[in-house]
Write a protein that holds these residues in place. Structure first.
Motif, PDB file in Angstrom:
ATOM      1  N   LEU A  47      35.882  64.651  51.679  1.00  9.89           N
ATOM      2  CA  LEU A  47      36.136  66.092  51.705  1.00  9.89           C
ATOM      3  C   LEU A  47      34.830  66.880  51.743  1.00  9.89           C
ATOM      4  O   LEU A  47      34.682  67.836  52.522  1.00  9.89           O
ATOM      5  CB  LEU A  47      36.954  66.484  50.473  1.00  9.89           C
ATOM      6  N   ALA A  48      33.871  66.466  50.915  1.00 10.39           N
ATOM      7  CA  ALA A  48      32.629  67.223  50.768  1.00 10.39           C
ATOM      8  C   ALA A  48      31.684  67.048  51.952  1.00 10.39           C
ATOM      9  O   ALA A  48      31.040  68.012  52.391  1.00 10.39           O
ATOM     10  CB  ALA A  48      31.921  66.821  49.479  1.00 10.39           C
ATOM     11  N   TYR A  49      31.581  65.834  52.491  1.00 12.68           N
ATOM     12  CA  TYR A  49      30.577  65.546  53.501  1.00 12.68           C
ATOM     13  C   TYR A  49      31.100  65.564  54.933  1.00 12.68           C
ATOM     14  O   TYR A  49      30.313  65.700  55.872  1.00 12.68           O
ATOM     15  CB  TYR A  49      29.942  64.175  53.229  1.00 12.68           C
ATOM     16  N   VAL A  50      32.400  65.418  55.105  1.00 10.62           N
ATOM     17  CA  VAL A  50      32.952  65.315  56.456  1.00 10.62           C
ATOM     18  C   VAL A  50      33.898  66.460  56.770  1.00 10.62           C
ATOM     19  O   VAL A  50      33.747  67.166  57.772  1.00 10.62           O
ATOM     20  CB  VAL A  50      33.681  63.952  56.652  1.00 10.62           C
ATOM     21  N   VAL A  51      34.888  66.676  55.901  1.00 10.01           N
ATOM     22  CA  VAL A  51      35.966  67.619  56.222  1.00 10.01           C
ATOM     23  C   VAL A  51      35.534  69.068  56.046  1.00 10.01           C
ATOM     24  O   VAL A  51      35.694  69.887  56.962  1.00 10.01           O
ATOM     25  CB  VAL A  51      37.210  67.307  55.360  1.00 10.01           C
ATOM     26  N   ILE A  52      35.001  69.406  54.875  1.00  7.20           N
ATOM     27  CA  ILE A  52      34.674  70.808  54.608  1.00  7.20           C
ATOM     28  C   ILE A  52      33.623  71.367  55.570  1.00  7.20           C
ATOM     29  O   ILE A  52      33.792  72.490  56.074  1.00  7.20           O
ATOM     30  CB  ILE A  52      34.249  70.989  53.135  1.00  7.20           C
ATOM     31  N   SER A  79      42.903  72.023  60.051  1.00  7.56           N
ATOM     32  CA  SER A  79      42.575  71.856  61.465  1.00  7.56           C
ATOM     33  C   SER A  79      41.852  70.542  61.745  1.00  7.56           C
ATOM     34  O   SER A  79      41.693  70.163  62.900  1.00  7.56           O
ATOM     35  CB  SER A  79      41.703  73.025  61.942  1.00  7.56           C
ATOM     36  N   ILE A  80      41.399  69.874  60.695  1.00  7.31           N
ATOM     37  CA  ILE A  80      40.701  68.595  60.858  1.00  7.31           C
ATOM     38  C   ILE A  80      41.729  67.479  60.997  1.00  7.31           C
ATOM     39  O   ILE A  80      42.582  67.297  60.125  1.00  7.31           O
ATOM     40  CB  ILE A  80      39.754  68.317  59.670  1.00  7.31           C
ATOM     41  N   GLY A  81      41.639  66.739  62.072  1.00  5.79           N
ATOM     42  CA  GLY A  81      42.606  65.680  62.345  1.00  5.79           C
ATOM     43  C   GLY A  81      42.564  64.565  61.317  1.00  5.79           C
ATOM     44  O   GLY A  81      41.532  64.328  60.665  1.00  5.79           O
ATOM     45  N   ARG A  82      43.684  63.893  61.173  1.00  7.45           N
ATOM     46  CA  ARG A  82      43.768  62.795  60.208  1.00  7.45           C
ATOM     47  C   ARG A  82      42.774  61.680  60.531  1.00  7.45           C
ATOM     48  O   ARG A  82      42.299  60.980  59.641  1.00  7.45           O
ATOM     49  CB  ARG A  82      45.202  62.242  60.212  1.00  7.45           C
ATOM     50  N   GLY A  83      42.456  61.544  61.818  1.00 10.08           N
ATOM     51  CA  GLY A  83      41.507  60.501  62.208  1.00 10.08           C
ATOM     52  C   GLY A  83      40.136  60.680  61.584  1.00 10.08           C
ATOM     53  O   GLY A  83      39.444  59.692  61.308  1.00 10.08           O
ATOM     54  N   GLN A  84      39.740  61.936  61.368  1.00 11.60           N
ATOM     55  CA  GLN A  84      38.444  62.194  60.727  1.00 11.60           C
ATOM     56  C   GLN A  84      38.441  61.682  59.290  1.00 11.60           C
ATOM     57  O   GLN A  84      37.457  61.093  58.826  1.00 11.60           O
ATOM     58  CB  GLN A  84      38.157  63.699  60.740  1.00 11.60           C
ATOM     59  N   TRP A  85      39.556  61.906  58.594  1.00 11.52           N
ATOM     60  CA  TRP A  85      39.669  61.398  57.220  1.00 11.52           C
ATOM     61  C   TRP A  85      39.598  59.871  57.215  1.00 11.52           C
ATOM     62  O   TRP A  85      38.864  59.278  56.419  1.00 11.52           O
ATOM     63  CB  TRP A  85      40.996  61.854  56.603  1.00 11.52           C
ATOM     64  N   GLU A  86      40.363  59.262  58.085  1.00 13.02           N
ATOM     65  CA  GLU A  86      40.428  57.793  58.112  1.00 13.02           C
ATOM     66  C   GLU A  86      39.102  57.182  58.526  1.00 13.02           C
ATOM     67  O   GLU A  86      38.676  56.154  57.976  1.00 13.02           O
ATOM     68  CB  GLU A  86      41.542  57.355  59.054  1.00 13.02           C
ATOM     69  N   ALA A  87      38.414  57.820  59.479  1.00 15.22           N
ATOM     70  CA  ALA A  87      37.116  57.303  59.910  1.00 15.22           C
ATOM     71  C   ALA A  87      36.102  57.375  58.776  1.00 15.22           C
ATOM     72  O   ALA A  87      35.307  56.449  58.556  1.00 15.22           O
ATOM     73  CB  ALA A  87      36.617  58.087  61.123  1.00 15.22           C
ATOM     74  N   ALA A  88      36.140  58.475  58.031  1.00 14.88           N
ATOM     75  CA  ALA A  88      35.206  58.634  56.907  1.00 14.88           C
ATOM     76  C   ALA A  88      35.511  57.630  55.803  1.00 14.88           C
ATOM     77  O   ALA A  88      34.592  57.036  55.224  1.00 14.88           O
ATOM     78  CB  ALA A  88      35.278  60.056  56.368  1.00 14.88           C
ATOM     79  N   GLY A  99      33.431  53.758  53.746  1.00 11.87           N
ATOM     80  CA  GLY A  99      33.225  53.522  52.322  1.00 11.87           C
ATOM     81  C   GLY A  99      33.206  54.770  51.473  1.00 11.87           C
ATOM     82  O   GLY A  99      33.020  54.686  50.250  1.00 11.87           O
ATOM     83  N   LEU A 100      33.403  55.935  52.074  1.00  8.84           N
ATOM     84  CA  LEU A 100      33.439  57.175  51.292  1.00  8.84           C
ATOM     85  C   LEU A 100      34.769  57.288  50.569  1.00  8.84           C
ATOM     86  O   LEU A 100      35.817  56.925  51.120  1.00  8.84           O
ATOM     87  CB  LEU A 100      33.260  58.391  52.214  1.00  8.84           C
ATOM     88  N   ASN A 101      34.730  57.800  49.335  1.00  9.38           N
ATOM     89  CA  ASN A 101      35.991  58.040  48.639  1.00  9.38           C
ATOM     90  C   ASN A 101      36.570  59.382  49.093  1.00  9.38           C
ATOM     91  O   ASN A 101      35.996  60.077  49.936  1.00  9.38           O
ATOM     92  CB  ASN A 101      35.797  57.997  47.117  1.00  9.38           C
ATOM     93  N   ALA A 102      37.693  59.772  48.512  1.00 13.21           N
ATOM     94  CA  ALA A 102      38.395  60.970  48.980  1.00 13.21           C
ATOM     95  C   ALA A 102      37.553  62.231  48.806  1.00 13.21           C
ATOM     96  O   ALA A 102      37.487  63.080  49.699  1.00 13.21           O
ATOM     97  CB  ALA A 102      39.723  61.109  48.236  1.00 13.21           C
ATOM     98  N   TRP A 103      36.889  62.376  47.639  1.00  9.26           N
ATOM     99  CA  TRP A 103      36.099  63.578  47.391  1.00  9.26           C
ATOM    100  C   TRP A 103      34.850  63.606  48.261  1.00  9.26           C
ATOM    101  O   TRP A 103      34.435  64.676  48.734  1.00  9.26           O
ATOM    102  CB  TRP A 103      35.717  63.667  45.915  1.00  9.26           C
ATOM    103  N   GLN A 104      34.226  62.445  48.477  1.00  9.84           N
ATOM    104  CA  GLN A 104      33.063  62.388  49.362  1.00  9.84           C
ATOM    105  C   GLN A 104      33.448  62.718  50.800  1.00  9.84           C
ATOM    106  O   GLN A 104      32.709  63.412  51.502  1.00  9.84           O
ATOM    107  CB  GLN A 104      32.421  61.006  49.285  1.00  9.84           C
TER     108      GLN A 104
END
Length: 221
Positions: A139-144, A119-128, A132-137
Motif C-alpha cells: 500500500l505504502a510503496y506501490v499503491v498509494i 483505480s489501481i488494478g488488482r494485478g499491481q497488488w499481486e505483483a507487489a 515479498g512485500l506485505n500488505a502495508w508495504q
C-alpha cells in the motif's frame, strides 16, 4: 465612472489598508499551512478506514463521510467555536478553524484518495506481494504513490477550494485576509479594501488554477 473608481478602486485607501491586509494574508497563509496538511493526512486515514475488511468499521466511516460532506463548513465552524464551550471546551479561533476544516476536508480528500486507490488494478497488488512485500508495504510503496498520481488534479482542485474556504474564519474574528479587509472597510467607509483583498486572493490562487489546468490536460492526454 468617477464615483465607481472612488468607491471601489480608491488607490489611496488601498495603500492605507495594505499593511493591515498583508498581516491578514500572513494569517491566511499560516492557516493554510495548518489545515491543508491536516486535511490530506486525515483524508488518507479516512480512505484507508473505508477499505477495512470489517463492516463494523467501514460503514460508520462511510456514514461520517456523508455527514461531514453534507454539513456546511460554516455550520461546523460555528458549532466547534460556539457550541463546544457549553461542554467546557473553549478552543481558540485558530484551533476551532483547524478542527472544523479537518472534519470537512478529510471527508472530501478521503473520497478522492479512495477513488485513486480503487483505480489501481488488482494485478499491481499481486505483483507487489509476489516480490515479498506485505500488505502495508504494498500500500505504502506501490499503491498509494500511483493512486496519488492518478488523482493529483482532484487533490490540487480541492486544495484550491480549501484555501478559498479559509475566508470563513472571519466569522470567529480570526484576523485573516477577509477579516482584515472588512476591518479596513469599516474604518474607511469604503469597499476598496475588499476589492484589494479579492485581488490578493486572485494573485495567490491564479497560478494554482493554471497549474491545475495543465495537469488536467496532461492526464487527459
Amino acid at each position: 465612472m468617477e464615483i465607481f473608481v472612488d468607491q471601489f478602486l480608491n488607490l489611496e485607501i488601498m495603500g492605507q489598508a495594505l499593511p493591515l491586509l498583508l498581516r491578514g494574508l500572513g494569517m491566511t497563509l499560516l492557516l493554510c499551512l495548518a489545515v491543508v496538511p491536516l486535511g490530506l493526512i486525515g483524508g488518507l486515514a479516512v480512505a484507508l478506514v473505508c477499505r477495512s475488511p470489517w463492516r463494523a468499521v467501514r460503514w460508520p466511516a462511510f456514514a461520517l463521510i456523508d455527514f461531514f460532506r453534507a454539513v456546511p463548513p460554516l455550520v461546523l465552524l460555528i458549532f466547534v467555536y460556539a457550541g463546544l464551550p457549553f461542554v467546557g471546551i473553549r478552543p481558540s479561533p485558530f484551533v476551532a478553524v483547524c478542527v472544523a476544516f479537518l472534519l470537512n476536508t478529510s471527508a472530501y480528500y478521503g473520497e478522492i484518495y479512495r477513488a485513486g486507490i480503487e483505480s489501481i488494478g488488482r494485478g499491481q497488488w499481486e505483483a507487489a506481494r509476489s516480490t515479498g512485500l506485505n500488505a502495508w508495504q504494498t500500500l505504502a510503496y506501490v499503491v498509494i504513490p500511483q493512486a496519488v498520481r492518478n488523482v493529483l488534479p482532484d487533490l490540487v482542485s480541492n486544495t484550491v477550494e480549501v484555501v478559498k474556504l479559509t475566508s470563513i474564519a472571519s466569522v470567529v474574528a480570526m484576523p485573516e485576509l477577509l477579516y482584515s479587509a472588512d476591518m479596513a472597510r469599516s474604518l474607511t467607509y469604503n469597499p476598496s479594501p475588499i476589492v484589494l483583498a479579492a485581488a490578493i486572493y486572485l494573485a495567490l490562487l491564479w497560478p494554482c488554477v493554471r497549474l491545475l489546468s495543465r495537469m488536467e490536460h496532461k492526464v487527459a492526454r
